[in-house]
Design a protein around this motif. Structure first.
Motif, short mmCIF file in Angstrom:
data_model
loop_
_atom_site.label_atom_id
_atom_site.label_comp_id
_atom_site.label_asym_id
_atom_site.label_seq_id
_atom_site.Cartn_x
_atom_site.Cartn_y
_atom_site.Cartn_z
N GLU A 1 -7.00 -15.79 -19.03
CA GLU A 1 -6.01 -15.25 -18.10
C GLU A 1 -5.72 -16.30 -17.03
N LEU A 2 -4.44 -16.60 -16.85
CA LEU A 2 -4.01 -17.59 -15.85
C LEU A 2 -3.11 -16.92 -14.83
N SER A 3 -3.34 -17.28 -13.57
CA SER A 3 -2.48 -16.80 -12.49
C SER A 3 -2.15 -17.95 -11.56
N GLN A 4 -0.87 -18.25 -11.41
CA GLN A 4 -0.38 -19.33 -10.53
C GLN A 4 -1.00 -20.68 -10.90
N PHE A 5 -1.23 -20.88 -12.17
CA PHE A 5 -1.81 -22.14 -12.65
C PHE A 5 -0.70 -22.98 -13.29
N ARG A 6 -0.46 -24.16 -12.73
CA ARG A 6 0.61 -25.05 -13.22
C ARG A 6 1.91 -24.26 -13.29
N ASN A 7 2.54 -24.20 -14.48
CA ASN A 7 3.79 -23.46 -14.58
C ASN A 7 3.60 -22.03 -15.08
N TYR A 8 2.35 -21.55 -15.09
CA TYR A 8 2.05 -20.18 -15.50
C TYR A 8 1.98 -19.28 -14.27
N ALA A 9 2.93 -18.37 -14.15
CA ALA A 9 2.88 -17.41 -13.04
C ALA A 9 1.78 -16.40 -13.29
N SER A 10 1.79 -15.78 -14.45
CA SER A 10 0.76 -14.83 -14.84
C SER A 10 0.80 -14.67 -16.35
N SER A 11 -0.25 -15.06 -17.01
CA SER A 11 -0.30 -14.99 -18.47
C SER A 11 -1.70 -14.63 -18.93
N GLN A 12 -1.75 -13.91 -20.02
CA GLN A 12 -3.02 -13.53 -20.61
C GLN A 12 -2.91 -13.66 -22.12
N ILE A 13 -3.95 -14.19 -22.74
CA ILE A 13 -3.91 -14.39 -24.18
C ILE A 13 -5.30 -14.24 -24.76
N THR A 14 -5.36 -13.70 -25.96
CA THR A 14 -6.62 -13.63 -26.68
C THR A 14 -6.62 -14.73 -27.75
N PHE A 15 -7.83 -15.15 -28.12
CA PHE A 15 -7.97 -16.21 -29.11
C PHE A 15 -8.81 -15.74 -30.29
N ASN A 16 -8.58 -16.38 -31.41
CA ASN A 16 -9.35 -16.11 -32.62
C ASN A 16 -10.31 -17.26 -32.89
N GLU A 17 -11.30 -16.98 -33.72
CA GLU A 17 -12.14 -18.05 -34.24
C GLU A 17 -11.33 -18.85 -35.25
N GLY A 18 -11.70 -20.10 -35.46
CA GLY A 18 -10.97 -20.95 -36.39
C GLY A 18 -9.99 -21.84 -35.67
N ILE B 1 -1.24 -24.49 -30.69
CA ILE B 1 -0.49 -24.15 -29.48
C ILE B 1 0.78 -24.99 -29.52
N VAL B 2 1.89 -24.35 -29.77
CA VAL B 2 3.13 -25.04 -30.13
C VAL B 2 4.18 -24.85 -29.04
N GLY B 3 4.91 -25.91 -28.73
CA GLY B 3 6.01 -25.82 -27.79
C GLY B 3 6.59 -27.19 -27.51
N LYS B 4 7.79 -27.19 -26.97
CA LYS B 4 8.41 -28.46 -26.61
C LYS B 4 7.65 -29.09 -25.44
N ASN B 5 7.93 -30.36 -25.20
CA ASN B 5 7.27 -31.05 -24.10
C ASN B 5 7.61 -30.41 -22.76
N GLY B 6 6.62 -30.34 -21.88
CA GLY B 6 6.85 -29.81 -20.55
C GLY B 6 6.83 -28.30 -20.43
N GLN B 7 6.41 -27.61 -21.49
CA GLN B 7 6.44 -26.15 -21.47
C GLN B 7 5.10 -25.51 -21.09
N GLY B 8 4.02 -26.31 -21.10
CA GLY B 8 2.74 -25.76 -20.67
C GLY B 8 1.62 -25.84 -21.68
N LYS B 9 1.81 -26.58 -22.77
CA LYS B 9 0.75 -26.70 -23.79
C LYS B 9 -0.49 -27.39 -23.21
N THR B 10 -0.27 -28.56 -22.61
CA THR B 10 -1.40 -29.31 -22.04
C THR B 10 -2.02 -28.56 -20.87
N SER B 11 -1.22 -27.83 -20.12
CA SER B 11 -1.76 -27.05 -19.00
C SER B 11 -2.72 -25.98 -19.49
N LEU B 12 -2.40 -25.38 -20.63
CA LEU B 12 -3.29 -24.38 -21.22
C LEU B 12 -4.61 -25.04 -21.62
#
Length: 364
Positions: free
Chosen positions: A7-24, A28-39
């Motif tokens: 869960e991210l709040s006010q982190f980089r360009n993430y206002a408020s986001s929550q995500i669950t992850f799987n094993e394996g 994490i896909v997206g164009k440049n500057g969208q927040g992949k590296t920030s995650l």
């Protein structure tokens, strides 16, 4: 070791986001500057309380906000689930809690979550200053045991105190200065030698793993050699300090010891820093990270979370395919601006746009 929820709040360009992850393997896909590296950066911060991008912590706070928050649930092999909450502040102290309990020392976070991060900036590990290679060794040691955090801090403290005394001397070795230098040199000889021995032992342990990883990634029988042989280790740090004392007093700086060491890296008997191609250098940097990752997995019978930030854009197709074929067992997060081939065995895709997360099934 698996991250289950972030869960991210006010982190980089993430206002408020929550995500669950799987094993394996998760892409994490997206164009440049969208927040992949920030995650990826947020996940890395939970293990080290610093940014693997080498930026001030304030840079991770969203523009206009005073604080950023990272929360994560980490599951361990023994069935435990640990909640980590980290707050980064512009105006107050940064705070971290583990299972709602305040983290008093950063070293107490060791082992709660382990990550291995590889990013394009890791090329500097091969090409740039000795300090980066020293830091790589020392950070790897600390990942194995908190006692090495104490050791590195002790060595740093002794060097700073010794340098302060040398500056105080004004370039002249009086009796009082000499007596106090004797005290610091005795401490430095003991703790500095201990650090040098630990680095050497780690290199001996890592070398066959680096060799194996490099061969897998390059699909060649290239020979990799790692040499840690600072001159002071040949005669002993106490003798080296005694020999350098006059120069140290004149220059007001400690000129010998583990704080000045370098590690020489070779591919096929040639120095990697100056003679290897950029592709070979990137492969070697990745092999070093993977070697530590595998060593930690063996040591603790649990794989760290492997985070590969935009790695495929930096490798040629052959090395990219080889990496995808040889992912270690465990949770792998790989950021990319494009689609990944079938060989990657992606189990989940997270699509990111403008700090917003959209989950999709993988569909080429």
């Amino acid at each position: 070791m698996i991250i289950q929820r972030l869960e991210l709040s006010q982190f980089r360009n993430y206002a408020s986001s929550q995500i669950t992850f799987n094993e394996g393997v998760t892409a994490i896909v997206g164009k440049n500057g969208q927040g992949k590296t920030s995650l990826a950066e947020a996940l890395g911060y939970l293990a080290t309380l610093r940014s693997f991008r080498g930026v001030p912590l304030e840079a991770m706070i969203r523009t206009g906000a005073e604080t950023a928050t990272i929360r994560a649930d980490i599951s361990h092999k023994d069935g435990r689930t640990v909640l980590i909450e980290a707050e980064i502040s512009r105006i107050g102290k940064n705070r971290t809690r583990v299972n709602r309990q305040k983290l008093v020392r950063s070293r107490d976070l060791l082992g709660v979550v382990r990550t291995t991060v590889f990013s394009p900036d890791d090329l500097a590990l091969i090409k740039d200053s000795p300090a980066l290679r020293r830091n790589f060794l020392d950070e790897s040691l600390i990942a194995f045991s908190a006692k090495y955090d104490d050791l590195c801090r002790d060595v740093d403290h002794i060097v700073r105190q010794r340098n302060a005394l040398l500056k105080q001397s004004g370039g002249r070795l009086g009796r009082d200065i000499a007596t106090t230098l004797d005290v610091w040199d005795e401490k430095f000889a003991a703790r500095g030698t201990e650090l040098g021995d630990a680095r050497n032992e780690l290199i001996n342990r890592l070398t066959p793993l680096v060799q194996n990883a490099y061969e897998q990634l390059s699909e060649s029988t290239s020979q990799v050699k790692i040499v840690y042989a600072p001159p002071w280790r040949e005669i002993g740090l106490a003798s080296a300090l005694a020999n350098a004392r006059d120069d140290d007093v004149r220059r007001s700086v400690t000129s010998v010891g583990p704080h000045r060491d370098d590690v020489d890296l070779y591919v096929n008997e040639l120095p990697a820093r100056t003679q290897s191609s950029q592709g070979e250098q990137r492969t070697l940097a990745l092999a070093l990270r993977l070697a530590v990752h595998r060593c930690l997995a063996d040591e603790f019978q649990s794989s760290p979370i492997l985070i590969l930030d935009d790695v495929l854009s930096e490798l040629d197709p052959q090395r990219s395919a080889a990496l995808l074929r040889h992912f270690p067992v465990g949770q792998v997060l790989i950021t990319t601006a494009g689609l990944l081939p079938d060989i990657a065995h992606i189990e989940r895709v997270i699509r990111i746009s403008g700090g917003e997360i959209v989950e999709d099934s993988y569909d080429k």
